[in-house]
Design a protein around this motif. Structure first.
Motif, PDB file in Angstrom:
ATOM      1  N   PHE A 173     -14.412 -24.896   5.164  1.00 33.70           N
ATOM      2  CA  PHE A 173     -13.810 -23.919   6.073  1.00 33.70           C
ATOM      3  C   PHE A 173     -12.933 -24.625   7.091  1.00 33.70           C
ATOM      4  O   PHE A 173     -13.045 -25.834   7.310  1.00 33.70           O
ATOM      5  CB  PHE A 173     -14.880 -23.061   6.759  1.00 33.70           C
ATOM      6  CG  PHE A 173     -15.844 -23.817   7.635  1.00 33.70           C
ATOM      7  CD1 PHE A 173     -15.706 -23.815   9.019  1.00 33.70           C
ATOM      8  CD2 PHE A 173     -16.910 -24.521   7.085  1.00 33.70           C
ATOM      9  CE1 PHE A 173     -16.604 -24.492   9.835  1.00 33.70           C
ATOM     10  CE2 PHE A 173     -17.816 -25.194   7.896  1.00 33.70           C
ATOM     11  CZ  PHE A 173     -17.662 -25.191   9.275  1.00 33.70           C
ATOM     12  N   MET A 174     -12.052 -23.855   7.704  1.00 30.38           N
ATOM     13  CA  MET A 174     -11.128 -24.415   8.690  1.00 30.38           C
ATOM     14  C   MET A 174     -10.874 -23.366   9.770  1.00 30.38           C
ATOM     15  O   MET A 174     -10.778 -22.180   9.481  1.00 30.38           O
ATOM     16  CB  MET A 174      -9.808 -24.823   8.023  1.00 30.38           C
ATOM     17  CG  MET A 174      -8.756 -25.360   8.988  1.00 30.38           C
ATOM     18  SD  MET A 174      -7.333 -26.136   8.171  1.00 30.38           S
ATOM     19  CE  MET A 174      -6.627 -24.771   7.256  1.00 30.38           C
ATOM     20  N   PHE A 175     -10.778 -23.840  11.024  1.00 29.85           N
ATOM     21  CA  PHE A 175     -10.531 -22.897  12.107  1.00 29.85           C
ATOM     22  C   PHE A 175      -9.645 -23.528  13.175  1.00 29.85           C
ATOM     23  O   PHE A 175      -9.539 -24.756  13.295  1.00 29.85           O
ATOM     24  CB  PHE A 175     -11.843 -22.414  12.731  1.00 29.85           C
ATOM     25  CG  PHE A 175     -12.696 -23.493  13.322  1.00 29.85           C
ATOM     26  CD1 PHE A 175     -12.540 -23.878  14.656  1.00 29.85           C
ATOM     27  CD2 PHE A 175     -13.667 -24.138  12.556  1.00 29.85           C
ATOM     28  CE1 PHE A 175     -13.334 -24.876  15.206  1.00 29.85           C
ATOM     29  CE2 PHE A 175     -14.464 -25.133  13.104  1.00 29.85           C
ATOM     30  CZ  PHE A 175     -14.290 -25.505  14.431  1.00 29.85           C
ATOM     31  N   ALA A 176      -9.017 -22.664  13.979  1.00 26.91           N
ATOM     32  CA  ALA A 176      -8.143 -23.109  15.060  1.00 26.91           C
ATOM     33  C   ALA A 176      -8.993 -23.619  16.217  1.00 26.91           C
ATOM     34  O   ALA A 176      -9.780 -22.868  16.795  1.00 26.91           O
ATOM     35  CB  ALA A 176      -7.259 -21.956  15.518  1.00 26.91           C
ATOM     36  N   SER A 177      -8.838 -24.873  16.545  1.00 28.97           N
ATOM     37  CA  SER A 177      -9.659 -25.491  17.588  1.00 28.97           C
ATOM     38  C   SER A 177      -8.894 -25.747  18.885  1.00 28.97           C
ATOM     39  O   SER A 177      -9.476 -26.213  19.871  1.00 28.97           O
ATOM     40  CB  SER A 177     -10.248 -26.812  17.077  1.00 28.97           C
ATOM     41  OG  SER A 177      -9.215 -27.687  16.644  1.00 28.97           O
ATOM     42  N   GLU A 178      -7.619 -25.438  18.916  1.00 30.89           N
ATOM     43  CA  GLU A 178      -6.837 -25.674  20.128  1.00 30.89           C
ATOM     44  C   GLU A 178      -7.364 -24.832  21.287  1.00 30.89           C
ATOM     45  O   GLU A 178      -7.716 -23.664  21.120  1.00 30.89           O
ATOM     46  CB  GLU A 178      -5.360 -25.331  19.884  1.00 30.89           C
ATOM     47  CG  GLU A 178      -4.482 -25.604  21.096  1.00 30.89           C
ATOM     48  CD  GLU A 178      -3.031 -25.190  20.891  1.00 30.89           C
ATOM     49  OE1 GLU A 178      -2.202 -25.486  21.783  1.00 30.89           O
ATOM     50  OE2 GLU A 178      -2.739 -24.561  19.858  1.00 30.89           O
ATOM     51  N   VAL A 179      -7.409 -25.431  22.464  1.00 32.70           N
ATOM     52  CA  VAL A 179      -7.845 -24.724  23.666  1.00 32.70           C
ATOM     53  C   VAL A 179      -6.607 -24.087  24.285  1.00 32.70           C
ATOM     54  O   VAL A 179      -5.844 -24.720  25.026  1.00 32.70           O
ATOM     55  CB  VAL A 179      -8.529 -25.695  24.653  1.00 32.70           C
ATOM     56  CG1 VAL A 179      -8.970 -24.957  25.919  1.00 32.70           C
ATOM     57  CG2 VAL A 179      -9.724 -26.364  23.976  1.00 32.70           C
ATOM     58  N   SER A 238      -9.038 -21.354  20.347  1.00 30.36           N
ATOM     59  CA  SER A 238      -8.221 -20.265  19.831  1.00 30.36           C
ATOM     60  C   SER A 238      -8.936 -19.378  18.809  1.00 30.36           C
ATOM     61  O   SER A 238      -8.781 -18.164  18.806  1.00 30.36           O
ATOM     62  CB  SER A 238      -6.946 -20.843  19.213  1.00 30.36           C
ATOM     63  OG  SER A 238      -6.072 -19.819  18.825  1.00 30.36           O
ATOM     64  N   VAL A 239      -9.764 -19.980  17.940  1.00 34.34           N
ATOM     65  CA  VAL A 239     -10.431 -19.197  16.899  1.00 34.34           C
ATOM     66  C   VAL A 239     -11.337 -18.122  17.485  1.00 34.34           C
ATOM     67  O   VAL A 239     -11.514 -17.052  16.888  1.00 34.34           O
ATOM     68  CB  VAL A 239     -11.245 -20.114  15.958  1.00 34.34           C
ATOM     69  CG1 VAL A 239     -12.416 -20.765  16.699  1.00 34.34           C
ATOM     70  CG2 VAL A 239     -11.740 -19.334  14.749  1.00 34.34           C
ATOM     71  N   LEU A 240     -11.907 -18.361  18.652  1.00 35.94           N
ATOM     72  CA  LEU A 240     -12.827 -17.402  19.256  1.00 35.94           C
ATOM     73  C   LEU A 240     -12.113 -16.154  19.752  1.00 35.94           C
ATOM     74  O   LEU A 240     -12.744 -15.127  20.016  1.00 35.94           O
ATOM     75  CB  LEU A 240     -13.572 -18.061  20.423  1.00 35.94           C
ATOM     76  CG  LEU A 240     -14.420 -19.284  20.069  1.00 35.94           C
ATOM     77  CD1 LEU A 240     -15.055 -19.861  21.331  1.00 35.94           C
ATOM     78  CD2 LEU A 240     -15.486 -18.920  19.046  1.00 35.94           C
ATOM     79  N   HIS A 241     -10.786 -16.223  19.863  1.00 39.96           N
ATOM     80  CA  HIS A 241     -10.024 -15.103  20.413  1.00 39.96           C
ATOM     81  C   HIS A 241      -9.095 -14.451  19.403  1.00 39.96           C
ATOM     82  O   HIS A 241      -8.872 -13.239  19.457  1.00 39.96           O
ATOM     83  CB  HIS A 241      -9.232 -15.587  21.626  1.00 39.96           C
ATOM     84  CG  HIS A 241     -10.101 -16.208  22.672  1.00 39.96           C
ATOM     85  ND1 HIS A 241     -10.705 -15.471  23.669  1.00 39.96           N
ATOM     86  CD2 HIS A 241     -10.528 -17.492  22.843  1.00 39.96           C
ATOM     87  CE1 HIS A 241     -11.454 -16.270  24.411  1.00 39.96           C
ATOM     88  NE2 HIS A 241     -11.361 -17.513  23.932  1.00 39.96           N
ATOM     89  N   TYR A 242      -8.565 -15.250  18.466  1.00 38.12           N
ATOM     90  CA  TYR A 242      -7.578 -14.706  17.530  1.00 38.12           C
ATOM     91  C   TYR A 242      -7.948 -14.887  16.066  1.00 38.12           C
ATOM     92  O   TYR A 242      -7.166 -14.568  15.172  1.00 38.12           O
ATOM     93  CB  TYR A 242      -6.196 -15.315  17.809  1.00 38.12           C
ATOM     94  CG  TYR A 242      -5.802 -15.167  19.261  1.00 38.12           C
ATOM     95  CD1 TYR A 242      -5.729 -13.898  19.848  1.00 38.12           C
ATOM     96  CD2 TYR A 242      -5.559 -16.276  20.049  1.00 38.12           C
ATOM     97  CE1 TYR A 242      -5.403 -13.752  21.195  1.00 38.12           C
ATOM     98  CE2 TYR A 242      -5.238 -16.147  21.399  1.00 38.12           C
ATOM     99  CZ  TYR A 242      -5.163 -14.876  21.965  1.00 38.12           C
ATOM    100  OH  TYR A 242      -4.853 -14.729  23.293  1.00 38.12           O
ATOM    101  N   ALA A 243      -9.144 -15.416  15.806  1.00 41.45           N
ATOM    102  CA  ALA A 243      -9.742 -15.432  14.460  1.00 41.45           C
ATOM    103  C   ALA A 243      -8.903 -16.136  13.403  1.00 41.45           C
ATOM    104  O   ALA A 243      -8.910 -15.737  12.244  1.00 41.45           O
ATOM    105  CB  ALA A 243     -10.047 -14.011  14.003  1.00 41.45           C
TER     106      ALA A 243
END
Length: 367
Positions: free
Chosen positions: A148-154, A69-74
């Motif tokens: 740091f923290m990011f959304a990792s859900e596929v 998710s992070v790669l698309h919606y930051a």
């Protein structure tokens, strides 16, 4: 859901740490942000299990699905802080509780789960402990820490993610500005804004910095060290640099800094400077300051100093301001007396040279 009050870090020491002789050579000139220690901290979050799988492990690449998710919606946030070697040889952090609180504030704004402050602090302290041999010996050197923290859900749907990865990496650091100048030059951005009311300006998220990079590139093209942003509505009021807060020193002893109004990052160094300046007997005003007034006050001599502050650069004098309308110089173009005094006083507290009357320094372990 797991009980985070009982969550402990599993320590998995690196099987291939950098050899002592090689590490010592690297630490002679660490620079900023390009050298990293042997380990990293990690904690996973899922909607079903909450925070879990906390570990200190070997620093290595992350395997990610292209649909993460992070790669698309930051959905991403981070912090910047330093560990210091104190004058007596012990190791310490500077106001880490404030970083933990701001990390929660950023997470809330970005619709992400709030990491408990105790876990944030445990992760940072555990990483510093295992990589304590990575402190650089250069003057002013420190261990820069990047939680740091990011959304990792596929998942490609537009909604807050249900899975996240929190991490901490560490980087031995020397000076922040490559020029090594005693005062920096800054470029006034005319076409770009960093943040707007109702936006994410007060959150420490990657998107804010991504939006600033085109303006920073323009500043570099104009042979300036940094860019300064004006407000998005009127393009009149000075807000902050690409990664630092600003202060203006007047000839009557008044210290002015733009107010926190949701568009400016609430800097921990900023708040510390305000406290120290008031202890010096200065009047500190958190009030709007216009770009035209900045130039006029510099020309008349009413403005005697300007400085920027932040975790990485600490306190740095601003000597020259450039724009398409022309340039102006502040004072003599170098660091002023108050800038140097506040920089020295803050640095002395951080490194244990001066008394810590505010309880800002958290000692971790002895040498």
């Amino acid at each position: 859901m797991s009980d985070v009050t009982n969550l402990e870090f599993t320590v998995e020491p690196s099987a291939t740490p950098v050899p002592d002789s090689e590490r010592e050579k690297l630490l002679e000139n660490p620079g900023f942000g390009s050298l990293f220690t042997d380990h990293m901290a990690m904690i996973r979050y899922t909607e079903a299990d909450g925070w879990h799988d906390a570990k200190i492990t070997q620093r290595k690449p992350i395997s990610m699905d292209p649909a993460s998710s992070v790669l698309h919606y930051a959905q991403e946030i981070f912090e910047g802080m330093k560990a210091y070697r104190l004058d007596d040889g012990a190791t310490a952090l500077f106001r880490p509780d404030e970083n933990a609180k701001r990390f929660q504030d950023s997470a809330r704004r970005m619709a992400m789960p709030e990491l408990p402050q105790s876990l944030f602090l445990d992760s940072v302290e555990s990483l510093v402990d295992i990589d304590r041999q990575w402190f650089p010996s250069v003057e002013g050197g420190s261990l820069y820490l990047r939680p740091f923290m990011f959304a990792s859900e596929v998942f490609l749907g537009v909604r807050p993610a249900k899975e996240y990865l929190y991490m901490v990496i560490a980087s031995p650091a020397g000076g922040y500005f490559k020029s090594g100048a005693s005062a920096i030059s800054i470029w006034v951005s005319e076409h770009y804004s960093r943040a707007a009311p109702g936006g994410t300006g007060a959150a420490k998220c990657g998107g804010n910095y991504a939006a600033s990079l085109v303006a920073q590139a323009e500043a570099i093209e104009k042979e300036c060290d940094q860019v300064v942003f004006l407000d998005a509505a009127e393009h009149k009021w000075v807000e902050e640099l690409g990664g630092m807060n600003l202060f203006f020193v007047m000839d009557d002893g008044k210290l002015v800094t733009p107010p926190l109004s949701g568009t400016i990052l609430p800097g921990i160094t900023r708040e510390s400077i305000i406290t120290l300046a008031r202890e010096e007997g200065l009047t500190v005003a958190e009030e709007p300051y216009a770009i035209d007034q900045w130039e006029a006050d510099a020309a008349s001599g009413k403005l005697v100093e300007t400085f920027a502050c932040g975790t990485a650069a600490v306190v740095t004098a601003v000597g020259t301001v450039r724009s398409s309308d022309g340039d102006f110089t502040i004072g003599s173009g170098g660091p002023g007396q108050l800038t140097e005094k506040l920089r020295r006083r803050l640095g002395d507290i951080q490194r244990g040279v001066a008394p810590d009357d505010h309880g800002w320094v958290k000692r971790l372990f002895e040498s």
